[in-house]
Design an enzyme around this catalytic site. Sequence first.
Site, short mmCIF file in Angstrom:
data_model
loop_
_atom_site.label_atom_id
_atom_site.label_comp_id
_atom_site.label_asym_id
_atom_site.label_seq_id
_atom_site.Cartn_x
_atom_site.Cartn_y
_atom_site.Cartn_z
N HIS A 129 1.90 4.62 -3.01
CA HIS A 129 2.18 6.18 -2.52
C HIS A 129 3.55 6.59 -3.23
CE1 HIS A 129 -1.51 6.80 -0.71
NE2 HIS A 129 -1.42 6.15 0.36
N HIS A 159 3.80 6.84 -6.73
CA HIS A 159 3.17 7.77 -7.18
C HIS A 159 4.33 9.20 -6.97
CE1 HIS A 159 -1.01 10.10 -7.17
NE2 HIS A 159 -0.34 10.40 -8.32
N HIS A 197 0.75 -1.18 0.09
CA HIS A 197 -0.03 -0.02 -0.07
C HIS A 197 0.98 1.36 -0.03
CE1 HIS A 197 -3.73 2.55 1.32
NE2 HIS A 197 -2.73 3.25 1.68
N GLU A 198 1.78 1.34 0.78
CA GLU A 198 2.57 2.52 1.28
C GLU A 198 3.45 2.83 -0.30
OE1 GLU A 198 1.81 4.87 2.97
OE2 GLU A 198 0.55 3.64 4.14
#
Length: 702
Positions: A496, A499, A492-493
Site C-alpha cells: 500500500h 502505491h 502487505h502494508e
Amino acid sequence: MKKNILVVTLIIFSSLTIMAQKQNNENPLLQKWNTPHNTPPFDKIKNEHYSPAFDVAFAENKKEVDAICNNRARPDFENTIEALEQSGELLNKISGIFYNLMECESSDELQNIAFEIMPKMTAHSNDISLNPKLFERIKIVYENRDKENLNTEQKQVLEKTYKGFVRSGANLNDSDKEKYREISAEMSELRLKFNQNILKETNEFVLHITDKKDLAGLPQSAIEMAAETAKDRKLKGWAFDLSAPSYMAFVKFADNRELRKEIFTAYNSRAFKNNENDNRKIVLRIVELRLEMAKLLGYETYAHYVLEERMAKDPKTVNDFLENLYSASIDFAKADFNEVKEFAKKNGLKDELQRWDWSYYSEKLKNEKFSIDDDLLRPYFKLENVKHGIFSLSEKLYGITFKNNKDIPVYNPEVEVYEVYDVDGSLLAVLYMDFFPRATKRNGAWMTSFRGQYKKDGKDYRPFIQMVCNFTKPTSNKPSLLTFDETTTFLHEFGHVLHGILANSTYSSISGTSVYRDFVELPSQFMENYATEKEFLDMFAQHYETGETIPMELVNRIKDYNNFQAGYFTVRQLMFGMLDMKWHSVTSPVTTSLTEFEQNAISKTELLPVLEGTSVSVAFAHIFAGGYAAGYYGYKWAEVLDADAFAFFKQNGIFDKKTAKSFRDNILSKGGSEHPMDLYLKFRGQEPDINALLEREGLIKK
C-alpha cells in the site's frame, strides 16, 4: 444611551475579532509550515488548535465553492471540475492530520473534539454535495463532455465527480435531501462511536499473572514482553493485553487452557457486554441507515449501491465469487479441522475442541509437521533487518531509496520518518513508520496519508505517507523480533505504501490508493508473495546474534508450511466476506437479534462450536467504521489478481526490472486514472485466472 450600548457592542465585537485573528495567526494548523518539505509541525500542534482551525477551513472552502457556483462563465472542466478538485486544500490538510491521529494517537480529549467536529464535517460535506447550483454546473460539463478535449485522466475525474454527486443525493428533491443529511450525520457519529468503543474495550482488559506456572508453554520472548507490559502498568509479575503480539502469543502457546479461554473470550467479546461500550445497537442502526440511504437513492440494497462502483459491479457477482471459492475450499477446510481435532485428542484434549484451543493445537501440529515455530524464525526477522530488506526490495524493483530524516517532526517519539527518492534523485514522498502497540492506537495495521499526491500550477505535490502497525515491541534485552506473520504484514502494508509513494496523477481524487476497493489490495497482497522467496530472504534475514543467513533448509520449511491449513483460513476469510454481504444485502430493517442474524449468515463456514457471549460483527471495524462495507470480499478478489500477477513475475524473475517497470507504470503510479481491469490488462496482457490462486493455496484436488 442606545448610542453608548452600540459603541460598547462594537468595541467588544472588535476585540473578539482581534483576539480570534490573533489566535488564528498563532495556530500552527493555519500557518505556513517552516518544516522540511512542509511536513506537519506535530511538535507544535495541540488539541486546542483543531476546532478553530476546522472552522476557518470550513469557511474558506465554502468561499471557494461559492466562487465556482457564482462564476458567470459557461461551465467547463477547468472552471468547475478542476476548480472543485483544487478547492478545500486547507480543510484536507487539517483533516489529514486530525483523523489519522485519531487512529494512532487518540485520547479522551481528542475523541471529544471528534464528536464536536464530526457533525460540522458531515454538514459541510453535504452542503457541497447537495448544492443545486454547483451540481447544475457539474451536470452541464458532464452532459457536454464529448465537446471538451479531455484526456483519459480528466474524463475519469469528470465521471467520478458527477457520479459522486448523484450518489450523494444531488438528484434528490428537497425533502429527500434533508433526509439524506439526517442519515449521513447520524451514520458518521455512529461510526466514530463504534471505533471508540472497541478501543476502550481493548484497553480495559489485562490478564495479570503472578504465578510463574501459568506461563508454561509460552516462549521466552512472550514472557519478556509480558514482564515489560506489567512494568509499564505498574504491576508485579506478567501482564498480557489484547494488543495483537500479546494476545496472539498467549492463545498460541499458553498451556493453561482456562487462561486461554479467558483472554480469547475477552478479545472476542469486545463491545458485546451490555455496557456503555456495547456496539450491538450501533451495528443494527448503521445497517438500517445504510439501507435507508440506498433506497432513498434508488437502490435495492446498500450492496447494490456500493458495488456499482467496484470491479465486481453487483451483489450476484460477489456472491457467486464467494460461493465458488467456498466450494473449492470447504472440503480442504474440513480436512484441516479434523487433522487438528485428532491431533488435540492424541495430545491429551479430552473435551471437545474449542475456539480457544484452535491456535494452540494448530501451532503444535505445525511444529510437529514442519519443525518450525515463531521463536525458531524470530531471530532471523529483526525489525531493523526486515525494514532494510523491504527498502532494498523496493530499490531493486523500482530504483527508489530511503533516507532517515530526524529533523522532520513526529507525533510520537516512536515514529521514524524517511525521505523517499526516485532513481533520478527527486523526492517521491515522506514516509512515517509507526511500528508498536500503544493504548492510544487501535489494533491492526494500515497505510494512510497525511497528504496525498496531486499536481497544481505546474508543481507536483508529493505525498506524506503513514504506515501504522502493532508489531512485537523490543524488550530490555532483545530488539524487536518479528514473527513470520508480522513480516508478511509488513510486506502487505508496504505494498500500500508503494502505491502511495509512486502515485503520479494530476488530481488527488484519483491518485495513489484512490481506486476501486476491490482493486486496492492488489499491490499489498502482491508484496506478500516475496515472504517465501529465498532470493529475497537472503537480502536481509540474518540471525540477529550470529549474523548467519537464514538456512535454505529453514526456507524450505517456511514454503512447506505456507499453505498449512490454507483451506481453513480461506473459509475463515470467506466467513467475513459472507457476513459483510448479508448485513448489506438486507431489504428491510433487521428485526432478529444481532447474534441470530450473524449465525444465520455464517453458520456454513463454522467448524468450531459457537462461543456464547462473543460476536464478530460488533468489532468488525472494516465494515462498520472503515471503508469496506459490502467490500470485504475484495481481499479474496485481489488475491486472484495478486497470484496471477506474481506468477507473471516468476516467469521473468522476481526482481525483473522490465516487469517491475510495467507494474509501476500501469498499476502503482496510475491510481484510479483508468478502469482497474484496463490497467491490469496493460500490465499482464490477459485477465486474471482464479486457478493461479487455487494452485498457490494448494486448493486444487489432484
